[in-house]
Design a protein around this motif. Sequence first.
Motif, PDB file in Angstrom:
ATOM      1  N   ILE A 230      94.568 106.796  34.340  1.00 13.05           N
ATOM      2  CA  ILE A 230      94.679 108.242  34.083  1.00 13.05           C
ATOM      3  C   ILE A 230      95.072 108.983  35.361  1.00 13.05           C
ATOM      4  O   ILE A 230      95.822 109.962  35.302  1.00 13.05           O
ATOM      5  N   LEU A 231      94.609 108.518  36.515  1.00 13.59           N
ATOM      6  CA  LEU A 231      94.991 109.164  37.778  1.00 13.59           C
ATOM      7  C   LEU A 231      96.507 109.107  37.984  1.00 13.59           C
ATOM      8  O   LEU A 231      97.130 110.115  38.332  1.00 13.59           O
ATOM      9  N   ALA A 232      97.089 107.938  37.770  1.00 14.54           N
ATOM     10  CA  ALA A 232      98.535 107.796  37.934  1.00 14.54           C
ATOM     11  C   ALA A 232      99.284 108.637  36.903  1.00 14.54           C
ATOM     12  O   ALA A 232     100.310 109.252  37.217  1.00 14.54           O
ATOM     13  N   VAL A 233      98.766 108.678  35.681  1.00 12.43           N
ATOM     14  CA  VAL A 233      99.402 109.474  34.626  1.00 12.43           C
ATOM     15  C   VAL A 233      99.357 110.954  35.000  1.00 12.43           C
ATOM     16  O   VAL A 233     100.374 111.654  34.960  1.00 12.43           O
ATOM     17  N   PHE A 234      98.190 111.434  35.373  1.00 15.95           N
ATOM     18  CA  PHE A 234      98.021 112.850  35.704  1.00 15.95           C
ATOM     19  C   PHE A 234      98.894 113.248  36.889  1.00 15.95           C
ATOM     20  O   PHE A 234      99.641 114.227  36.827  1.00 15.95           O
ATOM     21  N   PHE A 235      98.814 112.494  37.974  1.00 20.14           N
ATOM     22  CA  PHE A 235      99.577 112.879  39.159  1.00 20.14           C
ATOM     23  C   PHE A 235     101.067 112.607  38.984  1.00 20.14           C
ATOM     24  O   PHE A 235     101.898 113.271  39.625  1.00 20.14           O
TER      25      PHE A 235
ATOM     26  N   LEU B  76     108.096 111.401  34.477  1.00 26.16           N
ATOM     27  CA  LEU B  76     107.628 111.566  33.098  1.00 26.16           C
ATOM     28  C   LEU B  76     107.591 110.230  32.364  1.00 26.16           C
ATOM     29  O   LEU B  76     106.604 109.914  31.692  1.00 26.16           O
ATOM     30  N   LEU B  77     108.674 109.455  32.472  1.00 26.96           N
ATOM     31  CA  LEU B  77     108.700 108.137  31.831  1.00 26.96           C
ATOM     32  C   LEU B  77     107.576 107.255  32.353  1.00 26.96           C
ATOM     33  O   LEU B  77     106.922 106.536  31.588  1.00 26.96           O
ATOM     34  N   PHE B  78     107.362 107.313  33.646  1.00 31.86           N
ATOM     35  CA  PHE B  78     106.288 106.544  34.276  1.00 31.86           C
ATOM     36  C   PHE B  78     104.934 106.947  33.687  1.00 31.86           C
ATOM     37  O   PHE B  78     104.142 106.093  33.274  1.00 31.86           O
ATOM     38  N   SER B  79     104.679 108.243  33.585  1.00 37.17           N
ATOM     39  CA  SER B  79     103.398 108.727  33.060  1.00 37.17           C
ATOM     40  C   SER B  79     103.230 108.373  31.584  1.00 37.17           C
ATOM     41  O   SER B  79     102.181 107.881  31.174  1.00 37.17           O
ATOM     42  N   PHE B  80     104.265 108.635  30.772  1.00 35.88           N
ATOM     43  CA  PHE B  80     104.187 108.303  29.350  1.00 35.88           C
ATOM     44  C   PHE B  80     103.962 106.809  29.153  1.00 35.88           C
ATOM     45  O   PHE B  80     103.129 106.392  28.345  1.00 35.88           O
ATOM     46  N   GLY B  81     104.752 106.021  29.883  1.00 34.79           N
ATOM     47  CA  GLY B  81     104.666 104.573  29.724  1.00 34.79           C
ATOM     48  C   GLY B  81     103.309 104.016  30.112  1.00 34.79           C
ATOM     49  O   GLY B  81     102.735 103.201  29.387  1.00 34.79           O
ATOM     50  N   LEU B  82     102.781 104.444  31.258  1.00 36.75           N
ATOM     51  CA  LEU B  82     101.458 103.969  31.667  1.00 36.75           C
ATOM     52  C   LEU B  82     100.389 104.371  30.664  1.00 36.75           C
ATOM     53  O   LEU B  82      99.503 103.584  30.336  1.00 36.75           O
ATOM     54  N   TYR B  83     100.485 105.600  30.177  1.00 39.23           N
ATOM     55  CA  TYR B  83      99.487 106.070  29.211  1.00 39.23           C
ATOM     56  C   TYR B  83      99.530 105.215  27.945  1.00 39.23           C
ATOM     57  O   TYR B  83      98.500 104.762  27.452  1.00 39.23           O
ATOM     58  N   GLU B  84     100.732 104.994  27.431  1.00 39.42           N
ATOM     59  CA  GLU B  84     100.844 104.209  26.201  1.00 39.42           C
ATOM     60  C   GLU B  84     100.471 102.746  26.408  1.00 39.42           C
ATOM     61  O   GLU B  84      99.922 102.131  25.510  1.00 39.42           O
TER      62      GLU B  84
ATOM     63  N   ASP C  27      98.392 105.132  22.244  1.00 39.56           N
ATOM     64  CA  ASP C  27      99.674 105.668  21.810  1.00 39.56           C
ATOM     65  C   ASP C  27      99.600 107.191  21.848  1.00 39.56           C
ATOM     66  O   ASP C  27      98.531 107.774  21.661  1.00 39.56           O
ATOM     67  N   ILE C  28     100.738 107.819  22.060  1.00 44.30           N
ATOM     68  CA  ILE C  28     100.795 109.277  22.072  1.00 44.30           C
ATOM     69  C   ILE C  28     101.025 109.719  20.628  1.00 44.30           C
ATOM     70  O   ILE C  28     102.138 109.614  20.103  1.00 44.30           O
ATOM     71  N   ASP C  29      99.959 110.172  19.997  1.00 42.91           N
ATOM     72  CA  ASP C  29      99.992 110.472  18.563  1.00 42.91           C
ATOM     73  C   ASP C  29     101.039 111.506  18.160  1.00 42.91           C
ATOM     74  O   ASP C  29     101.716 111.316  17.153  1.00 42.91           O
ATOM     75  N   PRO C  30     101.216 112.622  18.890  1.00 48.94           N
ATOM     76  CA  PRO C  30     102.239 113.592  18.466  1.00 48.94           C
ATOM     77  C   PRO C  30     103.655 113.015  18.478  1.00 48.94           C
ATOM     78  O   PRO C  30     104.543 113.521  17.792  1.00 48.94           O
ATOM     79  N   ALA C  31     103.884 111.951  19.243  1.00 45.32           N
ATOM     80  CA  ALA C  31     105.214 111.349  19.312  1.00 45.32           C
ATOM     81  C   ALA C  31     105.494 110.474  18.093  1.00 45.32           C
ATOM     82  O   ALA C  31     106.650 110.195  17.792  1.00 45.32           O
ATOM     83  N   LYS C  32     104.452 110.047  17.406  1.00 40.97           N
ATOM     84  CA  LYS C  32     104.642 109.196  16.234  1.00 40.97           C
ATOM     85  C   LYS C  32     105.342 109.988  15.137  1.00 40.97           C
ATOM     86  O   LYS C  32     105.008 111.124  14.858  1.00 40.97           O
TER      87      LYS C  32
ATOM     88  N   THR D  30     113.323 106.083  20.731  1.00 43.33           N
ATOM     89  CA  THR D  30     114.292 105.903  21.802  1.00 43.33           C
ATOM     90  C   THR D  30     113.696 106.114  23.185  1.00 43.33           C
ATOM     91  O   THR D  30     113.881 105.294  24.063  1.00 43.33           O
ATOM     92  N   ILE D  31     112.987 107.195  23.385  1.00 40.75           N
ATOM     93  CA  ILE D  31     112.517 107.531  24.719  1.00 40.75           C
ATOM     94  C   ILE D  31     111.139 106.955  25.002  1.00 40.75           C
ATOM     95  O   ILE D  31     110.908 106.331  26.024  1.00 40.75           O
ATOM     96  N   LEU D  32     110.215 107.166  24.094  1.00 40.31           N
ATOM     97  CA  LEU D  32     108.825 106.833  24.378  1.00 40.31           C
ATOM     98  C   LEU D  32     108.402 105.470  23.872  1.00 40.31           C
ATOM     99  O   LEU D  32     107.243 105.107  24.024  1.00 40.31           O
ATOM    100  N   ALA D  33     109.306 104.722  23.271  1.00 45.36           N
ATOM    101  CA  ALA D  33     108.940 103.409  22.759  1.00 45.36           C
ATOM    102  C   ALA D  33     108.806 102.432  23.922  1.00 45.36           C
ATOM    103  O   ALA D  33     109.762 101.779  24.317  1.00 45.36           O
ATOM    104  N   ILE D  34     107.617 102.361  24.488  1.00 41.20           N
ATOM    105  CA  ILE D  34     107.354 101.466  25.610  1.00 41.20           C
ATOM    106  C   ILE D  34     106.188 100.577  25.208  1.00 41.20           C
ATOM    107  O   ILE D  34     105.070 101.047  25.025  1.00 41.20           O
ATOM    108  N   HIS D  35     106.477  99.292  25.040  1.00 37.54           N
ATOM    109  CA  HIS D  35     105.464  98.365  24.556  1.00 37.54           C
ATOM    110  C   HIS D  35     105.112  97.284  25.566  1.00 37.54           C
ATOM    111  O   HIS D  35     104.270  96.436  25.297  1.00 37.54           O
ATOM    112  N   SER D  36     105.781  97.311  26.714  1.00 34.38           N
ATOM    113  CA  SER D  36     105.473  96.326  27.751  1.00 34.38           C
ATOM    114  C   SER D  36     105.855  96.900  29.114  1.00 34.38           C
ATOM    115  O   SER D  36     106.604  97.873  29.209  1.00 34.38           O
TER     116      SER D  36
END
Length: 171
Positions: A18-23, A81-89, A94-99, A106-112
């Motif tokens: 969460i620290l990496a995501v937030f910052f 942003l990609l870094f934060s979204f990806g680490l969070y997911e 998962d980021i529920d509003p993105a579902k 395309t953008i937020l589909a990060i599974h690995s």
Amino acid sequence: MIEKIFENGLWGSRFIVILAVFFGLVGALALFVVASFDVYDTAKMVINTYLSHSHIEHFHEEVVGGIIGAVDLYLIGVVMLLFSFGLYELFISDIDPAKGSEKENTILAIHSLDQLKDKISKVIVMVLVVGFFQKVGHTQYHGALELLYLALSITAVSVGLYFLSKVGHHH
């Protein structure tokens, strides 16, 4: 019992991400703000130059350099942003509003971590390309050999971007 406590603690330790995501989000916001002020300053300079009918040496290069520099900062903000979204997911949830969103696939589909790395590396390459063209705009060319080097470097960048666009596409 000790094993269960240890495993629960180990699993819970993933929330340190969460620290990496937030910052990462704070960094992205800071980059977007700075880039926006750069665009504002460039636009203000253009308006003042035209209204005062003054002449600035290398005016066009200044304008293009200011805008390209802002684009560069925006792209780095996108990396954050990609870094934060990806680490969070990957580590939290998962980021529920993105579902269900069109962008989710395309953008937020990060599974690995490999997918996250690929998305970030593509944006970083674009940052490098933008930086390259910013430097090219401020370079003085003296002779045919330097222009040949310029042409070859632009060709190399174009070929690299072509192959980068093919990565991850399965036809």
